[in-house]
Design a protein around this motif. Structure first.
Motif, PDB file in Angstrom:
ATOM      1  N   ARG A   3       0.825  -1.203   0.000  1.00 48.59           N
ATOM      2  CA  ARG A   3       0.000   0.000   0.000  1.00 48.59           C
ATOM      3  C   ARG A   3       0.862   1.257   0.000  1.00 48.59           C
ATOM      4  NH1 ARG A   3      -5.003  -0.272   1.624  1.00 48.59           N
ATOM      5  NH2 ARG A   3      -4.784   1.646   2.800  1.00 48.59           N
ATOM      6  N   LYS A  40      -5.406  10.127   6.600  1.00 46.45           N
ATOM      7  CA  LYS A  40      -5.364   8.749   6.089  1.00 46.45           C
ATOM      8  C   LYS A  40      -4.311   7.917   6.815  1.00 46.45           C
ATOM      9  CE  LYS A  40      -7.674   9.246   1.775  1.00 46.45           C
ATOM     10  NZ  LYS A  40      -7.962   8.692   0.468  1.00 46.45           N
ATOM     11  N   ASP A  43      -5.692   6.540   9.953  1.00 45.53           N
ATOM     12  CA  ASP A  43      -6.706   5.492   9.860  1.00 45.53           C
ATOM     13  C   ASP A  43      -6.175   4.188   9.275  1.00 45.53           C
ATOM     14  OD1 ASP A  43      -8.398   7.406  10.735  1.00 45.53           O
ATOM     15  OD2 ASP A  43      -9.244   7.873   8.772  1.00 45.53           O
ATOM     16  N   GLN A  44      -5.241   4.302   8.347  1.00 47.99           N
ATOM     17  CA  GLN A  44      -4.794   3.123   7.621  1.00 47.99           C
ATOM     18  C   GLN A  44      -3.277   2.992   7.709  1.00 47.99           C
ATOM     19  OE1 GLN A  44      -6.366   3.350   3.569  1.00 47.99           O
ATOM     20  NE2 GLN A  44      -7.767   4.927   4.282  1.00 47.99           N
ATOM     21  N   LEU A 140      -4.836  -7.165   8.122  1.00 44.43           N
ATOM     22  CA  LEU A 140      -5.323  -5.888   7.601  1.00 44.43           C
ATOM     23  C   LEU A 140      -6.090  -6.126   6.317  1.00 44.43           C
ATOM     24  CD1 LEU A 140      -2.117  -3.634   7.916  1.00 44.43           C
ATOM     25  CD2 LEU A 140      -4.039  -3.752   9.491  1.00 44.43           C
ATOM     26  N   LYS A 142      -7.261  -3.740   3.292  1.00 46.33           N
ATOM     27  CA  LYS A 142      -7.106  -2.379   2.763  1.00 46.33           C
ATOM     28  C   LYS A 142      -6.644  -1.430   3.855  1.00 46.33           C
ATOM     29  CE  LYS A 142     -10.276  -2.871  -1.102  1.00 46.33           C
ATOM     30  NZ  LYS A 142     -11.572  -2.516  -1.699  1.00 46.33           N
ATOM     31  N   GLY A 143      -5.739  -1.906   4.673  1.00 44.54           N
ATOM     32  CA  GLY A 143      -5.133  -1.039   5.675  1.00 44.54           C
ATOM     33  C   GLY A 143      -5.858  -0.970   7.006  1.00 44.54           C
ATOM     34  N   SER A 144      -7.072  -1.506   7.086  1.00 46.36           N
ATOM     35  CA  SER A 144      -7.773  -1.473   8.366  1.00 46.36           C
ATOM     36  C   SER A 144      -7.585  -2.792   9.093  1.00 46.36           C
ATOM     37  CB  SER A 144      -9.268  -1.251   8.168  1.00 46.36           C
ATOM     38  OG  SER A 144      -9.489  -0.231   7.246  1.00 46.36           O
TER      39      SER A 144
ATOM     40  N   THR B 223      -0.112   2.108  14.015  1.00 43.72           N
ATOM     41  CA  THR B 223      -1.251   2.832  13.460  1.00 43.72           C
ATOM     42  C   THR B 223      -2.145   3.229  14.617  1.00 43.72           C
ATOM     43  OG1 THR B 223      -2.404   0.762  13.187  1.00 43.72           O
ATOM     44  CG2 THR B 223      -1.238   1.602  11.282  1.00 43.72           C
TER      45      THR B 223
END
Lengths: 226, 226
Positions: A3, A40, A43-44, A140, A142-144, B223
């Motif tokens: 990412r 961003k 959050d990610q 994760l 998409k980064g979450s 994060t």
DNA sequence: TAATCTTTTCGAGAAATTATGAAGAAAAAG
DNA sequence: CTTTTTCTTCATAATTTCTCGAAAAGATTA
């Protein structure tokens, strides 16, 4: 999937970079201001940041400084050719590298890989935006972050590690619980269910991947026919 | 003193670089062939390598490959301008950066510093207003000092040093207490508790950072979803 | 379609792990 | 040597995870 966060206030540039990078297996998230970028980043999670120095609002230097307060995600600055003072200033503020516009695509890719490679010594397995990382004990999408229990985490990791291969319940028990466990093999089903539920909530098409092989066990589908 | 290994088969270049770097506090050792370089790398330790690609005997690529078999000391390639294929090849073989001749002294220094800085164990770490400083053994939140005991201080520093990475209790014991300690691994919990209590009093959102990974250990969240 | 087998779903109790509070041991400071 | 601080351990409370049975749903076979 690696990412990348692209930060530039010119939409054209963001599009161009996304177009460049996508075919090489990078997922690009974009931000057209420093403020948006910081949001961003909060959050990610990202493996690399491409940061344009020349921006109107909060400029690249400010942004760089802010990012470095909390994160040490590698940063590559994008500068106009031969702005030596800019480059030096960027390095001082914690950037890891820079490229000058107009840049050569291959060189950019090579530089990106050097920085990503360095921090990815850890074991990660990725499919379609879903990243399983042992060192961070994180899943994760998409980064979450998707929160899994220890058993769920191990089970999913094992299946993802051998895409296409079918595991019988007893085999999974032995591999994860150990040979001296008295656990019923049906317990696996419960964990599979929990994994499916948790991952589905985040929008990942889990049913196309974590498959039941009727009468045998479970497997992680390698060819994503969703 | 930071030790640099310069590899080039032109004596003039070695002299020039040594002259450049010495006033900036670098100690330079030189090698005029790949063979000699490997020899020196075997005997001594260096923080950085400057490697000329165009050499007669064993060329830079070969040398780079050999070095990477044993060491991951950062390598900066020195190439002629615009030898794009050379540059890409260098990256593939494990180089970390390159500069083109003739190079700008300041840019070279900046690039060197980036690579060296990354290698050094950080003496200070900052997150979201929380500053951990090894040198004066202080933890500050927005300028106020939070008093930690030695064990608490080391433990927090270690976790902050590797954001995202999960440490098992036994691993933390080994890293902080040493391998010959008879301390129970549950003792870690007590220290974590004390750290949390002390830091929370000052208003830092510690629970968003110092996380318990159930069944595994602890980590410092990178994060920060507070 | 019926009969049979397997998987999914659900929930509650069991089991495991962590947080908390407190007290004694050990180490450091005075 | 005494006092203070730090470290360690233990008991128990709180929390999270695991497990398993039973019913429902789904798949397969005859």
């Amino acid at each position: 999937m690696t990412r990348i966060l692209l930060i530039d206030d010119e939409q054209r540039m963001l599009d161009l970079l996304t177009l460049y990078l996508k075919p090489h297996g990078y997922y690009c998230e974009t931000a057209s201001s420093g403020r948006e970028a910081l949001q961003k980043l909060n959050d990610q999670s990202f493996q690399l940041i491409l940061l344009d120095i020349m921006m109107k609002d909060m400029n690249g230097f400010e942004t760089c400084k802010h990012i470095r307060r909390n994160k040490n995600t590698p940063i590559i600055m994008v500068t106009a050719r031969d702005q030596k003072q800019d480059i030096l200033q960027g390095f001082r503020l914690g950037a890891d590298d820079y490229i000058t516009k107009p840049f050569d695509e291959d060189i950019l890719l090579a530089r990106m890989e050097v920085l990503i490679r360095r921090q990815e010594k850890r074991r990660t397995i990725s499919t379609d935006g879903l990243d399983w990382n042992e060192e961070n004990h994180q899943l994760l999408y998409k980064g979450s972050e998707i929160n899994l229990t220890p058993k769920e985490f191990k089970l999913l990791g094992l299946l993802m590690q051998y895409p296409g291969r079918v595991f019988e319940r007893d085999h999974l028990l032995e591999l994860i619980w150990g040979h001296d466990s008295y656990t019923e093999s049906r317990t696996i089903d419960s964990h599979v269910r929990n994994i499916r539920d948790k991952v589905r909530v985040f929008g990942f098409p889990i049913d196309g991947y974590l498959k039941t092989i009727w009468g045998v066990g479970y497997k992680w589908e390698s060819t994503s026919n969703k």
